[in-house]
Design an enzyme around this catalytic site. Structure first.
Site, PDB file in Angstrom:
ATOM      1  CB  SER A 109      38.723  45.907  51.755  1.00  0.00           C
ATOM      2  OG  SER A 109      39.475  45.046  50.930  1.00  0.00           O
TER       3      SER A 109
ATOM      4  CE  LYS B  15      37.141  41.685  51.008  1.00  0.00           C
ATOM      5  NZ  LYS B  15      38.052  42.699  50.454  1.00  0.00           N
TER       6      LYS B  15
ATOM      7  CB  SER C 168      40.000  42.290  54.168  1.00  0.00           C
ATOM      8  OG  SER C 168      39.333  43.155  53.280  1.00  0.00           O
TER       9      SER C 168
END
Length: 411
Positions: free
Chosen positions: A72, A75, A132
């Site tokens: 993640s 992101k 997230s």
């Protein structure tokens, strides 16, 4: 590029990744005590780097250019692209983000979006940073790129232009893909560019929580509460990647950026990051203070009815006391609120988990505006820790306040 240990081939074309971990390696990780950092060095997926955010000077590193799965942390690039679109006025913070069936179908973690969900750009930003949320990441990717695949190509091209020479993106969220790779050095570069290119938007990364459709979403990044001066960036995890973390922390006039990739657990990752940052500050002759004190920050642009977020309030040292007196002078803090009533209600609710204590509402000023801290005081250490454990399990943000320094004991 396919990294060793990955495999493809699941129904519907989805690619899954599996890593084998030798039992001996697991045992070594489990036995690591004072410095889990040492346990990770040499493992097949570990990388780290610490840099001075101002100069870019590398203070320490281990396998900084080795290919790793970002999970993640991807992101962060999605957010960079979003901040760029906001700056160029291609989108607005209050603009509605279309939610396709593709975005809604993303695997957890997610906000639970459907094609009928009303989602603004700012809500998507906050969903990416705190929870997230994979569905919000895919939705913002489709908004900016037309399709998520096209957006991933845009992400890669922009990353290369930023100097991230060894990074390739395949989606907006960081969900597993054998060809989605990065390096610790590249993630440090990205973090530094977010800080320098979008200093106002960087404040989003310190958001403790936000309300989405009457649901309070809390930030996963516990470093914001537990490490002195930490004020932002991102966590990440997949089975193949391990536990990843990018942290930025500031002390005095020095800001550092740390990256840890491939840790064995969240706890190990956080302790290791703290150790690396402490070493980095030490190399620059910045004193490392044991008291955990929140850093003054710009108030995150979160529309909450009352909660301001305890991470923004500086802690005031208590006078020194004897060990006997200190035993019953632990406390818990539930948050900082925009009204005395909201603080009183929160303290009263929290006291049900700490019946031996008393509620305390502390008036203060935050950015020149009146605010009130909600606390339960007069607790022993075990009472405070147990109360925070119960509250955390029920989704209530809580920090333990030690006697004397009034410091944060992480929770």
């Amino acid at each position: 590029m396919t990294m060793p240990g990955s495999r493809q081939g699941s129904p519907g074309g989805a690619r899954r990744i599996a890593w084998g971990v030798a039992p001996l390696a697991v045992a070594v990780l489990a036995l690591a005590a004072p410095r889990p950092a040492a346990a990770q060095v040499g493992s097949d997926r570990y990388s780290s780097i610490v840099i001075d955010a101002r100069s870019g000077q590398v203070l320490e590193s281990d396998n900084p250019d080795a290919p790793r799965f970002p999970a993640s942390l991807t992101k962060m690039m999605t957010l960079y692209m979003t901040f760029e679109a906001l700056r160029d006025r291609r989108i607005g913070r209050d603009e509605t983000v279309p939610v396709s069936m593709h975005a809604a179908s993303m695997e957890p973690t997610k906000l639970g979006l459907t094609p009928k969900t009303h989602l603004t750009v700012e809500e998507a930003i906050l969903g990416l940073i705190t929870l997230s949320a994979n569905d919000a990441a895919a939705a913002i990717g489709e908004m900016l790129g037309g399709t998520e695949d096209r957006f991933a190509q845009m992400m890669t091209l922009r990353a290369r232009a930023l100097g991230m020479a060894h990074t390739t993106f395949r989606n907006a969220s960081g969900l597993p893909d054998p060809d989605q790779i990065t390096t610790a050095a590249d993630m440090a570069t990205l973090a530094r560019r977010i800080l320098t290119d979008f200093p106002d938007d960087y404040a989003y990364f310190s958001t403790p929580s936000f309300v989405f459709h009457r649901r309070v979403i809390y930030n996963h990044d516990t470093m914001l509460k537990t490490y002195p001066g930490a004020d932002g960036f991102k966590t990440g995890y997949t089975k193949a990647a391990g536990h990843n973390l990018v942290t930025s922390a500031v002390r005095g006039n020095v800001r550092l950026i740390g990256v840890v990739l491939g840790a064995g657990s969240n706890v190990e990752r956080n302790i290791h990051m703290a150790s690396l940052l402490d070493d980095g500050f030490g190399k620059l002759n910045v004193p490392v203070t044991p008291a955990v004190t929140a850093v003054a920050r710009r108030e995150p642009p979160v529309r909450l009815p009352g909660l301001i977020g305890s991470a923004q309030a500086a802690e005031v040292p208590h006078p020194r006391m004897t060990a006997a007196a200190a035993a019953s002078h632990w406390a818990i803090q539930i948050g900082t609120f925009g009204s005395a009533k909201a603080a009183a209600d929160a303290a009263a609710a929290a006291r049900r988990s700490a019946p031996g204590g008393e509620t305390r509402i502390e008036a203060m000023k935050l950015k020149g505006r009146p605010a009130w801290r909600a606390q339960v005081i007069g607790l022993t250490q075990s009472e405070a820790q147990n109360a925070c454990s119960v509250l955390s399990r029920h989704g209530t943000a809580c920090v333990v306040l030690r006697p004397e320094q009034g410091e944060y004991a992480s929770r």
